[in-house]
Motif scaffolding. Structure first.
Motif, PDB file in Angstrom:
ATOM      1  N   THR A  72       5.237   4.953   3.946  1.00 24.12           N
ATOM      2  CA  THR A  72       5.745   5.472   2.673  1.00 24.12           C
ATOM      3  C   THR A  72       6.999   6.458   2.767  1.00 24.12           C
ATOM      4  OG1 THR A  72       3.399   5.782   1.841  1.00 24.12           O
ATOM      5  CG2 THR A  72       4.976   6.848   0.654  1.00 24.12           C
ATOM      6  N   ALA A  73       6.991   7.215   3.831  1.00 17.23           N
ATOM      7  CA  ALA A  73       8.117   7.919   4.128  1.00 17.23           C
ATOM      8  C   ALA A  73       9.508   7.072   4.438  1.00 17.23           C
ATOM      9  CB  ALA A  73       7.745   9.064   5.201  1.00 17.23           C
ATOM     10  N   ILE A  74       9.285   6.110   5.140  1.00 13.00           N
ATOM     11  CA  ILE A  74      10.132   4.981   5.592  1.00 13.00           C
ATOM     12  C   ILE A  74      10.915   4.375   4.449  1.00 13.00           C
ATOM     13  CG2 ILE A  74      10.643   2.805   6.767  1.00 13.00           C
ATOM     14  CD1 ILE A  74       8.798   3.800   8.987  1.00 13.00           C
ATOM     15  N   ARG A  75       9.748   3.938   3.521  1.00 14.48           N
ATOM     16  CA  ARG A  75      10.457   3.123   2.225  1.00 14.48           C
ATOM     17  C   ARG A  75      10.866   4.090   1.073  1.00 14.48           C
ATOM     18  NH1 ARG A  75       9.009  -2.197   2.336  1.00 14.48           N
ATOM     19  NH2 ARG A  75       8.659  -2.256   0.226  1.00 14.48           N
ATOM     20  N   HIS A  76      10.392   5.223   1.013  1.00 16.98           N
ATOM     21  CA  HIS A  76      10.598   6.248  -0.150  1.00 16.98           C
ATOM     22  C   HIS A  76      11.025   7.569   0.478  1.00 16.98           C
ATOM     23  CE1 HIS A  76       8.843   3.251  -2.749  1.00 16.98           C
ATOM     24  NE2 HIS A  76       7.802   3.052  -1.675  1.00 16.98           N
TER      25      HIS A  76
ATOM     26  N   GLY B 146      14.780   6.473  11.899  1.00 19.60           N
ATOM     27  CA  GLY B 146      15.275   6.747  10.573  1.00 19.60           C
ATOM     28  C   GLY B 146      14.871   7.716   9.830  1.00 19.60           C
ATOM     29  N   VAL B 147      13.455   8.231  10.495  1.00 18.80           N
ATOM     30  CA  VAL B 147      12.685   9.292   9.239  1.00 18.80           C
ATOM     31  C   VAL B 147      13.178  10.738   9.580  1.00 18.80           C
ATOM     32  CG1 VAL B 147      10.446  10.310   8.509  1.00 18.80           C
ATOM     33  CG2 VAL B 147      10.966   7.684   8.900  1.00 18.80           C
ATOM     34  N   HIS B 148      14.021  11.453   9.097  1.00 17.73           N
ATOM     35  CA  HIS B 148      14.515  12.643   9.332  1.00 17.73           C
ATOM     36  C   HIS B 148      13.807  13.809   8.652  1.00 17.73           C
ATOM     37  CE1 HIS B 148      17.857  11.208  11.609  1.00 17.73           C
ATOM     38  NE2 HIS B 148      17.944  10.275  10.619  1.00 17.73           N
ATOM     39  N   LEU B 149      12.394  13.591   8.089  1.00 16.66           N
ATOM     40  CA  LEU B 149      11.584  14.653   7.535  1.00 16.66           C
ATOM     41  C   LEU B 149      11.209  15.614   8.961  1.00 16.66           C
ATOM     42  CD1 LEU B 149       9.616  12.948   4.904  1.00 16.66           C
ATOM     43  CD2 LEU B 149      11.448  14.456   4.615  1.00 16.66           C
ATOM     44  N   PRO B 150      11.031  16.730   8.669  1.00 22.54           N
ATOM     45  CA  PRO B 150      10.152  17.501   9.487  1.00 22.54           C
ATOM     46  C   PRO B 150       8.632  16.767   9.626  1.00 22.54           C
ATOM     47  CG  PRO B 150      11.258  18.982   8.054  1.00 22.54           C
ATOM     48  CD  PRO B 150      11.373  17.649   7.649  1.00 22.54           C
ATOM     49  N   ALA B 151       8.142  16.672  10.834  1.00 25.99           N
ATOM     50  CA  ALA B 151       6.806  16.110  11.119  1.00 25.99           C
ATOM     51  C   ALA B 151       5.971  16.634  12.281  1.00 25.99           C
ATOM     52  CB  ALA B 151       7.335  14.545  11.597  1.00 25.99           C
ATOM     53  N   LEU B 152       4.626  16.973  12.057  1.00 22.89           N
ATOM     54  CA  LEU B 152       4.040  17.264  13.122  1.00 22.89           C
ATOM     55  C   LEU B 152       2.875  16.051  13.248  1.00 22.89           C
ATOM     56  CD1 LEU B 152       2.785  19.704  14.523  1.00 22.89           C
ATOM     57  CD2 LEU B 152       1.453  20.185  12.701  1.00 22.89           C
ATOM     58  N   VAL B 153       2.985  15.544  14.609  1.00 23.49           N
ATOM     59  CA  VAL B 153       2.043  14.437  15.037  1.00 23.49           C
ATOM     60  C   VAL B 153       0.990  15.173  15.894  1.00 23.49           C
ATOM     61  CG1 VAL B 153       2.163  12.416  16.385  1.00 23.49           C
ATOM     62  CG2 VAL B 153       4.123  13.127  15.011  1.00 23.49           C
ATOM     63  N   LEU B 154      -0.213  14.882  15.309  1.00 27.62           N
ATOM     64  CA  LEU B 154      -1.608  15.245  16.068  1.00 27.62           C
ATOM     65  C   LEU B 154      -2.274  14.150  16.450  1.00 27.62           C
ATOM     66  CD1 LEU B 154      -1.171  17.163  13.041  1.00 27.62           C
ATOM     67  CD2 LEU B 154      -2.528  18.582  14.445  1.00 27.62           C
ATOM     68  N   VAL B 155      -3.323  14.515  17.587  1.00 30.63           N
ATOM     69  CA  VAL B 155      -4.060  13.291  17.954  1.00 30.63           C
ATOM     70  C   VAL B 155      -5.135  14.062  18.518  1.00 30.63           C
ATOM     71  CG1 VAL B 155      -2.869  12.934  20.082  1.00 30.63           C
ATOM     72  CG2 VAL B 155      -4.467  11.099  19.179  1.00 30.63           C
TER      73      VAL B 155
ATOM     74  N   VAL C 105       0.943  -1.228  -0.090  1.00 29.51           N
ATOM     75  CA  VAL C 105       0.051   0.024   0.092  1.00 29.51           C
ATOM     76  C   VAL C 105       0.787   1.290  -0.006  1.00 29.51           C
ATOM     77  CG1 VAL C 105      -1.611   1.379   1.293  1.00 29.51           C
ATOM     78  CG2 VAL C 105      -1.980  -1.156   1.242  1.00 29.51           C
ATOM     79  N   ALA C 106       1.986   1.230   0.837  1.00 26.77           N
ATOM     80  CA  ALA C 106       2.763   2.415   0.725  1.00 26.77           C
ATOM     81  C   ALA C 106       3.707   2.528  -0.515  1.00 26.77           C
ATOM     82  CB  ALA C 106       3.945   2.334   1.935  1.00 26.77           C
ATOM     83  N   ASP C 107       4.024   1.527  -1.340  1.00 26.40           N
ATOM     84  CA  ASP C 107       4.778   1.415  -2.347  1.00 26.40           C
ATOM     85  C   ASP C 107       3.536   1.982  -3.432  1.00 26.40           C
ATOM     86  OD1 ASP C 107       6.843   0.667  -1.028  1.00 26.40           O
ATOM     87  OD2 ASP C 107       6.528  -1.439  -1.937  1.00 26.40           O
ATOM     88  N   ARG C 108       2.426   1.779  -3.605  1.00 27.64           N
ATOM     89  CA  ARG C 108       1.577   2.079  -4.543  1.00 27.64           C
ATOM     90  C   ARG C 108       1.177   3.846  -4.161  1.00 27.64           C
ATOM     91  NH1 ARG C 108      -2.661  -0.599  -7.051  1.00 27.64           N
ATOM     92  NH2 ARG C 108      -0.865  -2.210  -7.452  1.00 27.64           N
ATOM     93  N   THR C 109       1.201   4.061  -2.945  1.00 25.83           N
ATOM     94  CA  THR C 109       1.069   5.481  -2.676  1.00 25.83           C
ATOM     95  C   THR C 109       2.147   6.207  -3.154  1.00 25.83           C
ATOM     96  OG1 THR C 109      -0.146   4.802  -0.461  1.00 25.83           O
ATOM     97  CG2 THR C 109       0.638   7.019  -0.746  1.00 25.83           C
ATOM     98  N   ALA C 110       3.452   5.836  -3.106  1.00 21.65           N
ATOM     99  CA  ALA C 110       4.575   6.534  -3.597  1.00 21.65           C
ATOM    100  C   ALA C 110       4.378   6.753  -4.971  1.00 21.65           C
ATOM    101  CB  ALA C 110       5.925   5.982  -3.044  1.00 21.65           C
ATOM    102  N   ASP C 111       4.134   5.475  -5.561  1.00 21.72           N
ATOM    103  CA  ASP C 111       4.153   5.514  -7.008  1.00 21.72           C
ATOM    104  C   ASP C 111       3.168   6.423  -7.684  1.00 21.72           C
ATOM    105  OD1 ASP C 111       6.180   3.751  -7.378  1.00 21.72           O
ATOM    106  OD2 ASP C 111       4.541   1.946  -7.530  1.00 21.72           O
TER     107      ASP C 111
END
Length: 270
Positions: A112-116, A209-218, A80-86
């Motif tokens: 998706t961010a981990i794999r791509h 290992g995900v070094h993108l800026p991230a905002l985590v909300l809940v 699913v993540a690979d399809r999203t990236a594609d």
């Protein structure tokens, strides 16, 4: 105040991914942002927010595999993540988008961010985490088993409780029935595969290992992915900030789109 669901302006896209198709709705202009929906709430759960975002951003509401017109995919959440990236690559954007996922879509966005790693510029991860507790895993097994035995309609009450707190349901019965109808329309095989994936998922090691800026909300009332899951995820991600949304449950972008937009506005820019 709850949103009044309505189809946003824009156009329907059919994105070719090899011999398969991913469908999306696009509206607005500006910096691109890709919205990835929950398992219990399809892309229409983003309509109120997308209409607001379209004032400043080019908004893409993806149908995940097996939802809407998007072809299903086998191979678990990785596929699913690979399809999203594609699909994102298929948009041929001039700049990397912000990737915003809610619930199941949050897990998809993270994986998706981990794999791509180069697929997105920033991540907004709403009401998700890196791994479920054992009771959380068992809840997915139970829902899948009950749906297999009696159909999705039989667990629609459970699904609505995982999306919205009881008081909100009581105050907005029309919206709840609309969401119930959307849930029951999910393809059963897609639902079962997602439940199986989430019941075994553990991204805690990879998230570091995900070094993108991230905002985590809940949402503070989220019973499906409780706030402690989001707090853990924010602590695991090297460049993450955590935001708790008062009065909200599992789909804050639908329950309180203005509040949600205010919480992400500075992070997503213009």
């Amino acid at each position: 105040m709850s949103p009044t669901p309505q189809a946003p302006l824009g156009e329907e896209l059919r994105i070719a991914v090899g011999d398969e198709t991913v469908t999306a709705r696009v509206l607005g202009a500006g910096r691109p942002i890709v919205l990835v929906h929950s398992l219990l709430a399809d892309r229409t759960s983003f309509e109120p927010l997308a209409t607001l975002l379209a004032a400043t951003h080019r908004v893409f509401m993806l149908d995940l595999p097996g939802f809407g017109g998007s072809h299903p995919v086998t191979g678990g959440l990785e596929a699913v993540a690979d399809r999203t990236a594609d699909a994102i690559r298929g948009l041929r954007l001039e700049q990397s988008p912000i990737l915003l996922g809610n619930g199941y879509g949050g897990f998809v966005a993270l994986l998706t961010a981990i794999r791509h790693p180069a697929i997105a510029a920033r991540l907004v991860l709403a009401d998700c985490g890196a791994a479920f507790s054992e009771p959380g895993r068992q809840a997915f097994r139970n829902m899948s088993a009950a749906a297999a035995a009696k159909g999705l309609a039989a667990i629609s009450g459970v699904a609505m409780r995982r999306l919205f707190a009881p008081a909100f349901q009581d105050a907005h019965p029309e919206l709840i029935e609309q969401r119930r109808a959307r849930f029951v329309a999910v393809h059963p095989e897609t639902f079962h595969a997602a439940c199986e994936a989430l019941a075994s998922l553990d991204l805690r090691a990879q998230a570091r290992g995900v070094h993108l800026p991230a905002l985590v909300l809940v949402g503070e009332q989220d019973e499906a992915t409780p706030p402690e899951m989001a707090r853990e995820l924010a602590e695991l991600l090297p460049q993450a900030r955590f935001v708790l949304l008062p009065g909200c449950a599992h789909v804050p972008q639908l329950q309180a789109p203005q509040q949600f937009l205010a919480a992400i506005a500075d992070f997503i820019g213009r």
